[in-house]
Design a protein around this motif. Structure first.
Motif: not given
Length: 576
Positions: A277-301
């Motif tokens: 049995l094989e499981f995984g995504p099929v074809g090219d159905a994924h539509q990319p969405i934007s990603v943003r990653i922030d590194a924050r200090d203890d004060a949330g800055r």
């Protein structure tokens, strides 16, 4: 040519070239590299096929085809001149490896003769003969079949199924239409798409013809799994895939599948044994969405930010998983549980090849900020953020030598106003030249890494300065316009640099003196070199002036893990 067998020495030249090019391009075009046949009509420059890295275009290997079915010994020894000419042309491209491809096995003396043609060049010379090419044909059977199709066509004509030979443009379509028409009639509710993948695997995909297909003719599958103690890691992968979705291909081998049954109409239902049995995504159905990653200090800055796009996304019953490709070659995999009280997971990776220094610097600064941060903010499609508590001490620190190198290259990008894309491999010479060029544009002087010479031709006239250079030596300056150096695939140019040695002499001074004393010095070539292996000092007068430096003091390279020029410690202060 016999069916199913290539007799290399019996091929004509055009067929040999076409077959070998097809075979080598297929074999050496992989995920990380690409092989291309070169059109030789304009002069192939010693290249019939070149293999290069996809992202950096760095040359990896050159193949040279020579149709010499009789070899290149005995009465055909003059063919070695052609081989030598091709190799010399290829060496102009500085290939790490060069391979000669011929339609017969080569002798020991032939191998020795070709390898001797390198004459000191650092290139690996190898040979590809019928033995190696037959091994490749065994790996790529479809290529052999295409070049041995004539006999198969004759047999199919005899049973009025000539189109099954697949040699005319419409043959494949005719055969597929014939099969599709039969498959189409087996169900009113479901259609079947079928395909043979590039790796040779067969795939069926079922799609509803009517909205009520799921109710009127349901299709299903039931299976039972069993994991042994040795299958512990696989069981963990399976449970994670069910809970958070699976992005990567997950294969359950036959020994874990106790039973598998397809349920539904007669054309679909069956009990299968020895199922994988094989499981995984099929074809090219994924539509990319934007990603943003922030590194924050203890004060949330927000201390640092990386942006990018998702490359895959999967859901499970207890959360979701997504991959993100961020600027600077960073890849992340996030496992996000639906329950906020449950721990998630993020895996960071980076592949800097092909990224600019400024992009890489942003990544390094983000990494440095993460080591001091306790919170990451994750934005998907500009929504959020989702704030996650992290352990900053788990990220580790980048190599200080690499950080300093990237800062040097960033300075060059800013000065020359271009992007310098990181190649697959860097070495100490890249570190040294990045630092030297940065020092030059900052108006500083430093040691040139090579103890070369500057030459000249004597005119036969008596010159007091030359007398000093021939006897006790003297200080010397040499100006050079249009200083140019290749760096990461770009040509970096400074309008004017100056070389200085506080103590230099003429090589082989005694012989030059004898020529002068004999009145035969006119036309004599001389080479001037610093004494005692001290380096030439190199600097840019214009940049030194712009930096307001009244004197130019030689600066060490100062690169962690790289030795300074051996003679640097013996240099005096250099004054303008």
């Amino acid at each position: 040519m016999e069916q199913g067998r290539i007799r290399w020495s019996h091929l004509d030249e055009a067929t040999f070239n076409e077959l070998v090019e097809t075979l080598l391009v297929r074999e050496f075009s992989t995920d990380g590299q690409i092989a291309m046949a070169v059109d030789g009509r304009g002069g192939d420059e010693g290249i019939d096929i070149d293999v290069r890295a996809k992202r950096s275009d760095q040359l990896i290997r050159i193949f040279q085809l020579k149709y010499f079915p009789e070899g290149f010994s005995g009465g055909f020894v003059n063919r070695r001149t052609q081989i030598k000419r091709s190799l010399q042309e290829a060496l102009k491209h500085n290939p790490p490896a060069w391979t000669l491809v011929v339609p017969r096995n080569v002798t020991v003396k032939e191998r020795q003769a070709v390898r001797a043609m390198r004459k000191g060049h650092d290139v690996r010379v190898s040979f590809m003969t019928p033995t190696e090419m037959n091994a490749l044909l065994a790996k790529h059977r479809d290529i052999e079949e295409r070049f041995t199709v004539d006999r198969a066509v004759e047999l199919l004509k005899a049973v009025n199924r000539e189109e099954a030979a697949m040699i005319r443009p419409g043959d494949l379509r005719s055969e597929i239409d014939r099969i599709s028409n039969r498959v189409e009639g087996r169900s009113e509710y479901w259609g079947t798409a079928f395909a043979v993948e590039p790796d040779g695997s067969y795939q069926e995909t079922y799609f509803p013809k009517r909205p009520d297909a799921f109710e009127r003719e349901p299709l299903g599958a039931t299976f039972t799994l069993s994991f042994s103690e040795e299958d512990g890691p696989l069981k963990t992968q399976w449970e994670s895939a069910m809970k958070f979705g699976t992005i990567e291909r997950l294969v359950l081998p036959t020994h874990t599948v106790q039973s598998f049954e397809k349920t539904g109409p007669a054309w679909f239902s069956e009990v299968l044994e020895h199922v994988e049995l094989e499981f995984g995504p099929v074809g090219d159905a994924h539509q990319p969405i934007s990603v943003r990653i922030d590194a924050r200090d203890d004060a949330g800055r927000v201390k640092a930010t990386l942006r990018g796009k998702t490359t895959s996304f999967a859901h499970g019953f207890g959360g979701y998983t997504f991959d993100a490709a961020l600027e600077g070659g960073v890849n992340q995999r996030w496992t996000m549980p639906s329950d906020s009280g449950e721990a998630g997971k993020v895996v960071f990776g980076a592949e800097f090849e092909g990224a600019s220094a400024r992009e890489i610097r942003r990544v390094l600064r983000f990494n440095a900020a993460m080591t001091e941060s306790s919170v990451l903010g994750v934005y998907l499609n500009d929504s959020g953020p989702t704030l996650l508590t992290v352990a900053g001490d788990e990220w580790g620190s980048p190599d200080p030598q690499f950080v300093a190198f990237i800062e040097d290259v960033c300075a060059l990008e800013a000065h020359f106003d271009l992007d310098l894309l990181l190649p697959h491999h860097i070495d100490s010479s890249d570190l040294i030249w990045a630092r030297i060029l940065r020092l030059l544009i900052e108006g500083k002087a430093t040691a040139h890494p090579h103890n070369g010479t500057f030459g000249g031709t004597l005119d036969g006239e008596n010159d007091p300065t030359l007398d000093v250079l021939l006897t006790e030596g003297n200080a010397i300056c040499v100006d050079r316009s249009g200083f140019e150096i290749g760096f990461f695939g770009e040509r970096l140019v400074l309008d004017h640099v100056r070389y200085y040695a506080h103590h230099a002499m003429v090589d082989d001074a005694a012989a030059v003196r004898r020529a002068i004393d004999a009145g035969a010095a006119a036309g004599t070539q001389i080479a001037i070199r610093p004494v005692d292996d001290i380096p030439w000092i190199i600097y840019s007068p214009e940049h030194a002036t712009n930096a307001g430096r009244a004197e130019v003091v030689p600066q060490p390279w100062g690169i962690d893990g790289v030795r300074e020029h051996p003679g640097f410690g013996r240099l005096p202060r250099l004054e303008k």
